[in-house]
Design an enzyme around this catalytic site. Structure first.
Site, short mmCIF file in Angstrom:
data_model
loop_
_atom_site.label_atom_id
_atom_site.label_comp_id
_atom_site.label_asym_id
_atom_site.label_seq_id
_atom_site.Cartn_x
_atom_site.Cartn_y
_atom_site.Cartn_z
N LEU A 7 0.86 -1.18 0.00
CA LEU A 7 0.00 0.00 0.00
C LEU A 7 0.90 1.23 0.00
O LEU A 7 1.84 1.31 0.78
CB LEU A 7 -0.89 0.03 1.24
N ASP A 8 0.60 2.20 -0.87
CA ASP A 8 1.39 3.41 -0.93
C ASP A 8 1.37 4.15 0.40
O ASP A 8 0.44 3.99 1.20
CB ASP A 8 0.87 4.34 -2.04
N LYS A 9 2.37 5.00 0.61
CA LYS A 9 2.50 5.72 1.88
C LYS A 9 1.28 6.58 2.17
O LYS A 9 0.82 6.67 3.32
CB LYS A 9 3.76 6.58 1.85
#
Length: 282
Positions: A38-40
């Site tokens: 999951l992206d930041k």
């Protein structure tokens, strides 16, 4: 050592890798991983694996996903998320009727180019590293499947579109935002992203890292898609030693080998018709 998997509710502002730190500390092991980055800037369900279950990363990564995403029209960033540098602006904001019409083109098997700021490999390097260094490169389009897109809301005044998207592994929601906007003669980026489902597992069943307990650890028994095969006592040592014997299995199918006393012995994966490999031996 503990073995199992966790459904973690990842917070915004932390990378998936950073999310593993409290898990490693709690279980006192470095043998911890995650399946499906999951992206930041994103939040939501992240499957984390502990101990021998790290060998099941490929299985969990392959599962379908569901997201609730917010697209902002009129601006595009180089990363296609809120943390990037603005690279494009437009005063044209599409109307809801045109959006609904174009969304239909993004359901089914589609081809999309992953964002330049992504972990895709380009000639041995990660795309985002090349992008950070200002390198020119092309990313080939990939086939993914979008099962359903539901418009939850659209606020024309703030240019914010909220969608629920069900899709296959490897689907980039940021690419959908970019490509949808382009098809509407506009531009956009993903201003908010939450993963709400991975396979059969839902966000409501996940836990925050600060609420971790041993009860949070989930065993193979919950994987209903894994058929159980009971092994007679005279073959248990064969399993423990990774010896192959006849078991009916299809390619890419996973099965759990158990003793008659319900003890989990191993996990196998089909590599051909009635051919398999040991993924985990307990």
């Amino acid at each position: 050592m503990e073995n199992g998997f966790l459904l973690i509710n990842k917070e915004q502002g932390k990378t998936s890798f950073e999310t593993l730190f409290p898990i490693k500390k709690y279980f006192n092991t470095n043998r911890v991983g995650h399946a499906g980055t999951l992206d930041k800037f994103a939040s939501g369900i992240l499957v984390c694996l502990v101990g021998k279950y790290t060998k099941l990363s490929g299985y969990f990564t392959s599962l379908d996903k569901e997201y609730v995403a917010e697209f902002r029209f009129g601006l595009e960033t180089d990363t296609l998320d809120p943390n990037g540098r603005i690279v494009s602006k437009t005063d044209y904001i599409p109307n809801v009727e045109d959006i609904d019409l174009k969304l239909k083109d993004f359901v089914g098997e589609i081809y999309q180019s992953p964002p330049r700021f992504s972990s895709v490999h380009i000639d041995g390097s990660r795309a985002y590293k090349l992008a950070l260094n200002g390198k020119f490169f092309e990313i080939k389009k990939r086939k993914v499947t979008v099962y359903n897109i539901q418009r939850l809301s659209y606020d024309f005044s703030s240019s914010l579109l909220s969608l629920k998207i069900s899709c296959s592994k490897g689907t980039y929601i940021r690419s959908i935002a970019r490509d949808l906007a382009y098809s509407l003669n506009s531009c956009a980026y993903v201003s908010n992203l939450k993963r709400t489902k991975v396979g059969m597992f839902r966000l409501k069943d996940s836990t925050l890292c600060e609420n971790l307990s041993k009860a949070s650890l989930i065993s193979l028994e919950s994987l209903k898609s894994f058929e159980k095969v009971y092994i007679d006592s005279n073959k248990i040592n064969l399993v423990k030693n990774g010896v192959y014997f006849e078991i009916e299995i299809n390619i890419n199918e996973f099965k759990i080998l158990k003793s008659r006393e319900e003890k989990i012995l191993a996990v196998i994966q089909g590599v051909g018709l009635n051919k398999y490999k040991y993924v985990i031996i307990f």
